[in-house]
Scaffold this motif. Sequence first.
Motif, PDB file in Angstrom:
ATOM      1  N   VAL A 109       3.761   0.533   4.901  1.00 31.12           N
ATOM      2  CA  VAL A 109       3.604  -0.913   4.736  1.00 31.12           C
ATOM      3  C   VAL A 109       3.750  -1.338   3.276  1.00 31.12           C
ATOM      4  CG1 VAL A 109       1.095  -1.022   4.390  1.00 31.12           C
ATOM      5  CG2 VAL A 109       2.258  -2.871   5.599  1.00 31.12           C
ATOM      6  N   LYS A 110       3.442  -0.452   2.354  1.00 30.66           N
ATOM      7  CA  LYS A 110       3.470  -0.790   0.930  1.00 30.66           C
ATOM      8  C   LYS A 110       4.881  -1.075   0.420  1.00 30.66           C
ATOM      9  CE  LYS A 110      -0.635   1.987  -0.091  1.00 30.66           C
ATOM     10  NZ  LYS A 110      -1.148   3.207  -0.757  1.00 30.66           N
ATOM     11  N   ARG A 112       7.153  -2.754   2.110  1.00 30.42           N
ATOM     12  CA  ARG A 112       7.698  -3.952   2.750  1.00 30.42           C
ATOM     13  C   ARG A 112       7.466  -5.182   1.870  1.00 30.42           C
ATOM     14  NH1 ARG A 112       9.618  -2.629   7.596  1.00 30.42           N
ATOM     15  NH2 ARG A 112       9.038  -0.548   8.312  1.00 30.42           N
ATOM     16  N   THR A 115       3.913 -10.232   3.847  1.00 30.11           N
ATOM     17  CA  THR A 115       2.867  -9.897   4.817  1.00 30.11           C
ATOM     18  C   THR A 115       3.285 -10.223   6.247  1.00 30.11           C
ATOM     19  OG1 THR A 115       1.776 -12.047   4.536  1.00 30.11           O
ATOM     20  CG2 THR A 115       1.037 -10.235   3.110  1.00 30.11           C
ATOM     21  N   ALA A 118       5.360  -7.509   7.866  1.00 29.75           N
ATOM     22  CA  ALA A 118       4.792  -6.163   7.798  1.00 29.75           C
ATOM     23  C   ALA A 118       3.792  -5.923   8.921  1.00 29.75           C
ATOM     24  CB  ALA A 118       4.127  -5.952   6.443  1.00 29.75           C
ATOM     25  N   ASP A 129      -2.151  -4.694  11.952  1.00 31.48           N
ATOM     26  CA  ASP A 129      -2.020  -5.552  10.776  1.00 31.48           C
ATOM     27  C   ASP A 129      -2.821  -4.954   9.618  1.00 31.48           C
ATOM     28  OD1 ASP A 129      -1.861  -7.551   8.897  1.00 31.48           O
ATOM     29  OD2 ASP A 129      -2.813  -9.099  10.120  1.00 31.48           O
ATOM     30  N   VAL A 131      -2.165  -5.870   6.306  1.00 31.95           N
ATOM     31  CA  VAL A 131      -2.022  -6.710   5.108  1.00 31.95           C
ATOM     32  C   VAL A 131      -2.418  -8.159   5.351  1.00 31.95           C
ATOM     33  CG1 VAL A 131      -0.275  -5.262   3.981  1.00 31.95           C
ATOM     34  CG2 VAL A 131       0.442  -6.996   5.657  1.00 31.95           C
ATOM     35  N   GLY A 133      -1.401 -10.086   7.616  1.00 33.29           N
ATOM     36  CA  GLY A 133      -0.196 -10.856   7.920  1.00 33.29           C
ATOM     37  C   GLY A 133      -0.366 -11.839   9.059  1.00 33.29           C
ATOM     38  N   ILE A 145       3.635  -8.715  -0.540  1.00 33.37           N
ATOM     39  CA  ILE A 145       2.633  -7.654  -0.441  1.00 33.37           C
ATOM     40  C   ILE A 145       2.408  -7.070  -1.827  1.00 33.37           C
ATOM     41  CG2 ILE A 145       2.179  -5.338   0.480  1.00 33.37           C
ATOM     42  CD1 ILE A 145       3.849  -6.179   2.933  1.00 33.37           C
ATOM     43  N   ARG A 151       7.147  -6.590  -6.745  1.00 28.24           N
ATOM     44  CA  ARG A 151       8.029  -6.626  -5.575  1.00 28.24           C
ATOM     45  C   ARG A 151       9.399  -7.186  -5.952  1.00 28.24           C
ATOM     46  NH1 ARG A 151       4.263  -4.365  -3.976  1.00 28.24           N
ATOM     47  NH2 ARG A 151       5.713  -2.751  -4.661  1.00 28.24           N
TER      48      ARG A 151
END
Length: 217
Positions: A109-110, A112, A115, A118, A129, A131, A133, A145, A151
């Motif tokens: 997930v990190k 992506r 949120t 993800a 879930d 994060v 999201g 994220i 990012r």
Amino acid sequence: MSVNKIKTFISLCELFEQNGFNLYLVGGSTRDYLLGKELTDMDVTTNATPNEIKVFLKDGDYTYEKYGSVKVKFQEVKFDITTLRKERKYKDSRHPEEIEFTNKLDEDVKRRDLTVNALYLDKELNVIDLVNGQEDLKNKILRFIGNPETRIVEDPLRIIRILRFSLDLGFEIENTSKNAIFSKINLINKLNPSKVDSEINKCSNKINLINLLKVIK
């Protein structure tokens, strides 16, 4: 049509389970499913590596298997399958220098972007879930994220992506992410123009996106 695609996704999950692996719907596919939108792309992720997938899905497209990416047609539905992975150091403001396969969702997930993109959907159609999201999806908020500037530096195309999603979905970009866009907007100039054009062309409000980019710059 989306109902049929979800049924096919569940069947594909069962095939993966029979071979000892998990499969999840992810990214824009899960987002659109939760929003009740028609599904186009069927993006899924798994703890199986391409070599392991080959054993039971021999007819897939394995051109980019070293990146953990496989394309298959299963029961007449096209799926883009990626192996759960960690990414390190983006060499050209676009592609990671190093990819490491993993079996952990909290590591995948990190890498992506947003949120709302993800969220993982399992075979029982339960949302995983990690994060927050779902809350952002409910409130129509777009949020990077982790650190937004990080990012964007990793991949400046994410600026255009978040603006496109804002226009297409009618979602608001939260302030920290918005500030990062303004501070890093010049990084777009490092991108291949064809990649920029391709992303812009995906937008249903293409003209508005082009004008928005002009204003920001």
